[in-house]
Design a protein around this motif. Structure first.
Motif, short mmCIF file in Angstrom:
data_model
loop_
_atom_site.label_atom_id
_atom_site.label_comp_id
_atom_site.label_asym_id
_atom_site.label_seq_id
_atom_site.Cartn_x
_atom_site.Cartn_y
_atom_site.Cartn_z
N PRO A 45 -15.22 -38.23 80.37
CA PRO A 45 -14.46 -37.01 80.66
C PRO A 45 -13.14 -37.30 81.35
N VAL A 46 -12.16 -36.50 81.02
CA VAL A 46 -10.84 -36.56 81.66
C VAL A 46 -10.22 -35.17 81.58
N LEU A 47 -9.43 -34.84 82.56
CA LEU A 47 -8.77 -33.54 82.58
C LEU A 47 -7.27 -33.76 82.57
N LEU A 48 -6.62 -33.25 81.54
CA LEU A 48 -5.17 -33.26 81.47
C LEU A 48 -4.71 -31.85 81.79
N ALA A 49 -4.08 -31.66 82.93
CA ALA A 49 -3.70 -30.32 83.36
C ALA A 49 -2.21 -30.11 83.13
N SER A 50 -1.89 -28.98 82.56
CA SER A 50 -0.51 -28.62 82.29
C SER A 50 -0.10 -27.50 83.23
N ASN A 51 1.14 -27.54 83.69
CA ASN A 51 1.62 -26.45 84.53
C ASN A 51 2.32 -25.37 83.70
N HIS A 52 2.31 -25.51 82.40
CA HIS A 52 2.87 -24.53 81.46
C HIS A 52 4.31 -24.16 81.79
N LEU A 53 5.14 -25.16 82.02
CA LEU A 53 6.56 -24.89 82.18
C LEU A 53 7.14 -24.36 80.88
N SER A 54 6.44 -24.66 79.79
CA SER A 54 6.87 -24.21 78.48
C SER A 54 5.63 -23.96 77.63
N GLY A 55 5.74 -23.06 76.68
CA GLY A 55 4.66 -22.84 75.73
C GLY A 55 4.44 -24.05 74.84
N LEU A 56 5.41 -24.94 74.81
CA LEU A 56 5.28 -26.15 74.00
C LEU A 56 4.24 -27.13 74.55
N ASP A 57 3.86 -26.96 75.82
CA ASP A 57 2.81 -27.82 76.39
C ASP A 57 1.58 -27.85 75.50
N THR A 58 1.25 -26.68 74.96
CA THR A 58 0.05 -26.54 74.14
C THR A 58 0.12 -27.36 72.87
N ILE A 59 1.32 -27.64 72.40
CA ILE A 59 1.51 -28.43 71.19
C ILE A 59 1.81 -29.89 71.53
N LEU A 60 2.64 -30.12 72.53
CA LEU A 60 3.06 -31.48 72.86
C LEU A 60 1.94 -32.34 73.42
N ILE A 61 1.12 -31.78 74.31
CA ILE A 61 0.06 -32.58 74.93
C ILE A 61 -0.92 -33.13 73.90
N PRO A 62 -1.51 -32.30 73.03
CA PRO A 62 -2.44 -32.88 72.06
C PRO A 62 -1.76 -33.77 71.02
N SER A 63 -0.48 -33.53 70.76
CA SER A 63 0.23 -34.35 69.78
C SER A 63 0.46 -35.77 70.29
#
Length: 106
Positions: A45-63
């Motif tokens: 298990p690992v947790l990658l937490a985003s602070n959602h500075l941009s809606g692109l976080d949702t696309i960039l992180i998994p990519s």
């Protein structure tokens, strides 16, 4: 003992095809810099937490993450046929947002 919700939410072909198509396009357009990749464990298990500075976080992180990524997503996103297909295909886990205990269980 495995968790049936998490097991059914494993990323499927939509995640892998989307990642293969989006990664080169996103690299050209945004030129992301990834730091700390070496600190992400290969397994477990690992947790990658985003602070959602941009809606692109949702696309960039998994990519650009070095391993598969699963999301918690509000349950209403799964209610339409296309939304349900897409969010299940990327391995999203539905979260009931109305009750704190339901969100904590996710």
């Amino acid at each position: 003992m495995s968790d049936p919700v998490a097991d059914s939410a494993r990323p499927g072909p939509v995640f892998f095809i989307g990642r293969a198509v989006l990664r080169p396009l996103l690299r050209l357009r945004f030129r992301p810099r990834v730091s700390g990749r070496e600190h992400v464990p290969v397994a477990g298990p690992v947790l990658l937490a985003s602070n959602h500075l941009s809606g692109l976080d949702t696309i960039l992180i998994p990519s650009f993450a070095p391993r598969q990524v699963q999301f918690l997503a509000k349950e209403s996103l799964f209610s339409s046929r296309i939304g349900g297909w897409f969010f299940r295909g990327i391995g999203a886990i539905p979260v009931h947002r109305s009750a704190g205990s339901a969100a904590q269980a996710a």
